[in-house]
Write an enzyme that holds these catalytic residues in place. Structure first.
Site, PDB file in Angstrom:
ATOM      1  N   GLU A   9      40.227  39.784  45.144  1.00 54.63           N
ATOM      2  CA  GLU A   9      38.753  39.209  45.493  1.00 54.63           C
ATOM      3  C   GLU A   9      37.492  40.098  45.907  1.00 54.63           C
ATOM      4  O   GLU A   9      36.819  40.184  45.524  1.00 54.63           O
ATOM      5  CB  GLU A   9      38.761  38.055  46.605  1.00 54.63           C
ATOM      6  N   SER A  34      46.340  36.729  51.884  1.00 51.81           N
ATOM      7  CA  SER A  34      45.252  37.059  53.181  1.00 51.81           C
ATOM      8  C   SER A  34      44.896  35.573  54.108  1.00 51.81           C
ATOM      9  O   SER A  34      44.940  36.161  55.403  1.00 51.81           O
ATOM     10  CB  SER A  34      44.067  37.617  52.613  1.00 51.81           C
TER      11      SER A  34
HETATM   12  S1  SF4 Z   1      39.424  29.968  50.442  1.00 53.32           S
HETATM   13 FE1  SF4 Z   1      39.336  28.502  48.843  1.00 53.32          FE
HETATM   14  S2  SF4 Z   1      37.500  27.431  48.945  1.00 53.32           S
HETATM   15 FE2  SF4 Z   1      37.230  29.098  49.966  1.00 53.32          FE
HETATM   16  S3  SF4 Z   1      36.571  30.621  48.642  1.00 53.32           S
HETATM   17 FE3  SF4 Z   1      38.706  30.939  48.731  1.00 53.32          FE
HETATM   18  S4  SF4 Z   1      39.516  29.665  46.928  1.00 53.32           S
HETATM   19 FE4  SF4 Z   1      37.412  28.867  47.517  1.00 53.32          FE
END
Ligand code: SF4
Length: 422
Positions: free
Chosen positions: A185, A320
């Site tokens: 990410e 994570s």
């Molecule tokens: S934790 Fe879940 S709801 Fe939050 S940005 Fe990541 S995938 Fe989306």
């Protein structure tokens, strides 16, 4: 939490006991953070108000299973693990889905092995523009409405971070990404934001303090370059690109730490440029924090007030957000991260993952022998409820309690009442 619109999430990911616990809280506002108490004989299991699948994960799984259903004759590939959970990824693989990259980012399937007839899914944490370009070379058009709607499972809250980064980059701010540099990410956010402005990745508050020291003139450019070289976008020059900054995060980082990172940098800019000019030098980006991560982390913190004897956290070892739940719990109690119930070898031996040493370890005498015992049980945003369900059943079994005693406990679920100060 189950999002009704995601009806393709397989039923076998849910667990009956965990579902009853969720149903018990379903009419309540989301802001209440009191844990639920399941009393099984003299064993108390504390379950946080929020745990398990978040919106983005359910949506991604729903989209993957929808693709399998609608395109039975096409080869379906995922750019990498759809979420960081082995059960879900193995399940998809067994249904014929291929993974183009492994979890370390190594390519498994070459561009030439993908054709325009294939379906390729982008995972919930998104992907880099470079990987999207690679898909284009394989004949996969990632720009069509159909692709964005049906095959791009990037969570809207991740896209929101990219959009805000783009906006601020265009306004001349350098985007500081609070995240793990190698995490998919963070790589994706870095890739998208660097198109529009300079970027720098910081891991934690300590690294943010180093950036702050440089901004405030307490660190030389040479030392700064030595510390951060390679963690910035091409052309980044610390001497000119740290005069205006905005902080966004990898959505699964500790939200509290992101707030601290932003505060440290804001203070340094205040020191250097003064209060009158602060708005020009620092952009407030609090609105990009993922609400689901916040909920899960805050609900886990609320568990600590109940002073459990230990915590068991269920989730993928490379997840994570799950690791951050462990960090919260281990501040006050022995905390064990496991991926499934079979790692609870016995009441005397648990195999678990040490998030600091990044290795599996076995611990003896992990479970108090004498009742009463109070155990905190939670799971990460990518963990199916069925895994937590099995863990709960196994722990109860270690104390001699079977499904009947658990069922009795489910009939008298309660909220944990905080101790009243005297
Ligand atoms: S934790 Fe879940 S709801 Fe939050 S940005 Fe990541 S995938 Fe989306």
């Amino acid at each position: 939490m189950a999002y009704k619109q995601f009806d393709r999430v397989p039923n076998h990911y849910s667990g009956p006991v965990i579902q009853r616990i969720k149903d018990f809280r379903q009419d309540e506002g989301k802001r209440s953070l009191q844990p639920t108490v399941l009393t099984v004989g003299a064993l108390e299991v504390l379950v946080p108000r929020h745990f398990g699948f978040c919106f983005g994960v359910e949506r991604a799984i729903h989209m993957a299973f929808s693709a399998l259903e609608r395109h039975p004759d096409r080869q379906i590939s995922l750019l990498s693990e759809i979420i960081h959970n082995p059960l879900v990824n193995d399940d998809l693989e067994q249904r014929g889905i291929r993974f183009i990259h492994d979890s370390d980012g190594e390519r498994r399937i070459e561009e030439s092995e993908i054709s325009s007839e294939d379906v390729v899914l982008i995972p919930a944490f998104g992907t880099t523009l470079e990987i999207e370009q690679s898909l284009q070379r394989s004949g996969i058009d990632t720009t069509t409405e159909e692709f964005r709607r049906d095959f791009d499972t990037t969570c809207p809250f991740v896209s929101k971070v990219w959009d805000r980064g783009e906006e601020l980059g265009r306004e001349g701010y350098t985007i500081i990404i609070h995240g793990k540099f190698r995490h998919e990410e963070t790589q994706a956010t870095h890739s998208h934001t660097k198109e529009h402005g300079r970027t720098l990745v910081v891991l934690n508050r300590a690294e943010a303090q180093q950036v702050a020291d440089f901004i405030a003139g307490r660190m030389s450019p040479e030392l700064f370059r030595g510390l951060f070289s390679g963690k910035w976008s091409e052309g980044f020059d610390p001497e000119t690109d740290l005069q205006r900054v905005a902080v966004v995060n990898q959505t699964t980082m500790l939200a509290e730490e992101t707030t601290e990172v932003a505060a440290v940098l804001r203070d340094a800019l205040l020191e250097r440029y003064g209060a009158d000019d602060l708005g020009h030098h620092f952009a407030d980006t609090n609105d990009t924090l993922c609400y689901a991560t916040n909920w899960n982390q805050n609900a886990t913190k609320a568990l600590l007030d109940a002073e459990p004897d230990l915590a068991v956290i269920v989730g993928g070892y490379n997840s994570s957000n799950t690791a951050h739940l462990v960090e919260i719990c281990e501040q006050v109690m022995p905390s064990f991260l496991i991926s499934a119930a079979d790692e609870l070898h016995s009441a005397d031996c648990i195999r678990h993952f040490d998030i600091h040493r990044r290795q599996y370890i076995e611990t003896r005498d992990w479970l108090p022998q004498n009742l009463p015992v109070r155990i905190a049980l939670t799971s990460g945003a990518s963990c199916p409820d069925v895994l937590m369900n099995d863990v709960l059943g196994r722990i109860a079994g270690f104390y001699g309690y079977g499904p009947e005693e658990v069922a009795l406990g489910l009939d008298r679920l309660a909220l944990h009442e905080p101790a009243v100060a005297v």
